[in-house]
Motif scaffolding. Structure first.
Motif, mmCIF file in Angstrom:
data_model
loop_
_atom_site.group_PDB
_atom_site.id
_atom_site.type_symbol
_atom_site.label_atom_id
_atom_site.label_comp_id
_atom_site.label_asym_id
_atom_site.label_seq_id
_atom_site.Cartn_x
_atom_site.Cartn_y
_atom_site.Cartn_z
ATOM 1 N N VAL A 81 6.968 -49.784 11.204
ATOM 2 C CA VAL A 81 5.940 -49.017 10.504
ATOM 3 C C VAL A 81 4.890 -49.945 9.910
ATOM 4 C CG1 VAL A 81 5.521 -47.520 8.505
ATOM 5 C CG2 VAL A 81 7.455 -47.054 10.010
ATOM 6 N N TYR A 82 5.318 -51.088 9.384
ATOM 7 C CA TYR A 82 4.426 -52.043 8.724
ATOM 8 C C TYR A 82 4.436 -53.395 9.457
ATOM 9 C CZ TYR A 82 4.672 -48.767 4.793
ATOM 10 O OH TYR A 82 4.609 -47.650 3.998
ATOM 11 N N PRO A 83 4.011 -53.432 10.723
ATOM 12 C CA PRO A 83 4.067 -54.701 11.469
ATOM 13 C C PRO A 83 3.109 -55.752 10.919
ATOM 14 C CG PRO A 83 2.845 -53.069 12.710
ATOM 15 C CD PRO A 83 3.427 -52.361 11.516
ATOM 16 N N MET A 84 2.154 -55.331 10.092
ATOM 17 C CA MET A 84 1.176 -56.276 9.549
ATOM 18 C C MET A 84 1.754 -57.094 8.388
ATOM 19 S SD MET A 84 1.117 -53.176 8.098
ATOM 20 C CE MET A 84 0.214 -52.208 9.261
ATOM 21 N N LEU A 85 2.915 -56.705 7.872
ATOM 22 C CA LEU A 85 3.537 -57.437 6.770
ATOM 23 C C LEU A 85 4.420 -58.548 7.319
ATOM 24 C CD1 LEU A 85 4.561 -54.469 4.448
ATOM 25 C CD2 LEU A 85 2.515 -55.911 4.307
ATOM 26 N N ASP A 86 4.389 -59.688 6.666
ATOM 27 C CA ASP A 86 5.184 -60.834 7.087
ATOM 28 C C ASP A 86 6.616 -60.652 6.600
ATOM 29 O OD1 ASP A 86 6.297 -63.274 7.707
ATOM 30 O OD2 ASP A 86 5.003 -64.444 6.381
ATOM 31 N N PRO A 87 7.589 -60.496 7.519
ATOM 32 C CA PRO A 87 8.970 -60.287 7.088
ATOM 33 C C PRO A 87 9.528 -61.485 6.314
ATOM 34 C CG PRO A 87 8.844 -60.499 9.479
ATOM 35 C CD PRO A 87 7.444 -60.473 8.962
ATOM 36 N N GLY A 88 9.032 -62.673 6.593
ATOM 37 C CA GLY A 88 9.493 -63.855 5.868
ATOM 38 C C GLY A 88 9.129 -63.805 4.393
ATOM 39 N N GLU A 89 7.962 -63.248 4.084
ATOM 40 C CA GLU A 89 7.541 -63.125 2.685
ATOM 41 C C GLU A 89 8.372 -62.088 1.947
ATOM 42 O OE1 GLU A 89 3.393 -62.198 2.492
ATOM 43 O OE2 GLU A 89 2.790 -64.085 3.426
ATOM 44 N N MET A 90 8.921 -61.129 2.680
ATOM 45 C CA MET A 90 9.689 -60.049 2.057
ATOM 46 C C MET A 90 11.189 -60.320 2.077
ATOM 47 S SD MET A 90 7.511 -56.869 3.516
ATOM 48 C CE MET A 90 8.319 -55.696 2.471
ATOM 49 N N LEU A 91 11.584 -61.419 2.676
ATOM 50 C CA LEU A 91 13.005 -61.712 2.837
ATOM 51 C C LEU A 91 13.780 -61.770 1.520
ATOM 52 C CD1 LEU A 91 15.201 -62.216 4.906
ATOM 53 C CD2 LEU A 91 14.647 -64.646 4.800
ATOM 54 N N PRO A 92 13.255 -62.384 0.455
ATOM 55 C CA PRO A 92 14.045 -62.399 -0.785
ATOM 56 C C PRO A 92 14.374 -60.999 -1.312
ATOM 57 C CG PRO A 92 12.254 -63.987 -0.913
ATOM 58 C CD PRO A 92 12.035 -63.185 0.335
ATOM 59 N N GLU A 93 13.386 -60.102 -1.295
ATOM 60 C CA GLU A 93 13.619 -58.750 -1.807
ATOM 61 C C GLU A 93 14.535 -57.953 -0.890
ATOM 62 O OE1 GLU A 93 10.525 -60.058 -1.392
ATOM 63 O OE2 GLU A 93 9.287 -59.633 -3.140
#
Length: 151
Positions: A81-93
């Motif tokens: 749904v959100y391919p524009m978001l970097d999964p690495g940046e969201m990994l901690p959460e």
């Protein structure tokens, strides 16, 4: 005789840990490893070369939440749904929410709700003004007070 590659210290340690766990804990460890692999996969090729990435769309592509969805499947859906978001940046959460589910027994539905809020909030904070257009597939009669939890 077929030459065998020697396991690294990390691989030997993981195998030792895996063998020491009961069946349920082994399944949990494997599920958590698969989650980390899905969310923390590098964009680098094995030789250190960068893999070209296609340009990401600027608007989320809504996918309805399936009934009985599990948190790992929800993360995969939200990444689509959100391919524009970097999964690495969201990994901690995302890792913290997965750990709360897997290790602390937190309800899957609650974890998925928070994952949806996390992705929507991150999208809004990153793309703010460009995010004003309604998403395809969402109810158009939603009021202006609708927040990210209703996605």
């Amino acid at each position: 005789m077929i030459p065998m590659e020697r396991a690294s210290a990390h691989e030997r340690r993981m195998l030792k840990i895996l063998r020491a766990l009961n069946a349920q804990d082994r399944a949990t460890l494997i599920a958590f490893g698969e989650f980390l692999l899905a969310g923390g996969a590098s964009l680098d090729a094995p030789g250190g070369e960068e893999v070209p990435v296609a340009a990401a769309p600027s608007a989320p592509r809504h996918e309805p939440r399936p009934p009985a969805e599990r948190p790992i499947a929800a993360i995969k859906r939200l990444r689509r749904v959100y391919p524009m978001l970097d999964p690495g940046e969201m990994l901690p959460e995302t890792s913290a929410l997965m750990a709360a589910h897997v290790l602390q027994g937190r309800d899957a539905g609650e974890v998925i709700d928070e994952l949806e809020v996390l992705f929507a909030t991150r999208y809004e904070s990153r793309y703010g003004e460009r995010a004003g257009a309604p998403e395809a597939g969402l109810d158009s009669d939603a009021g202006p007070d609708q927040d990210a939890r209703s996605l």
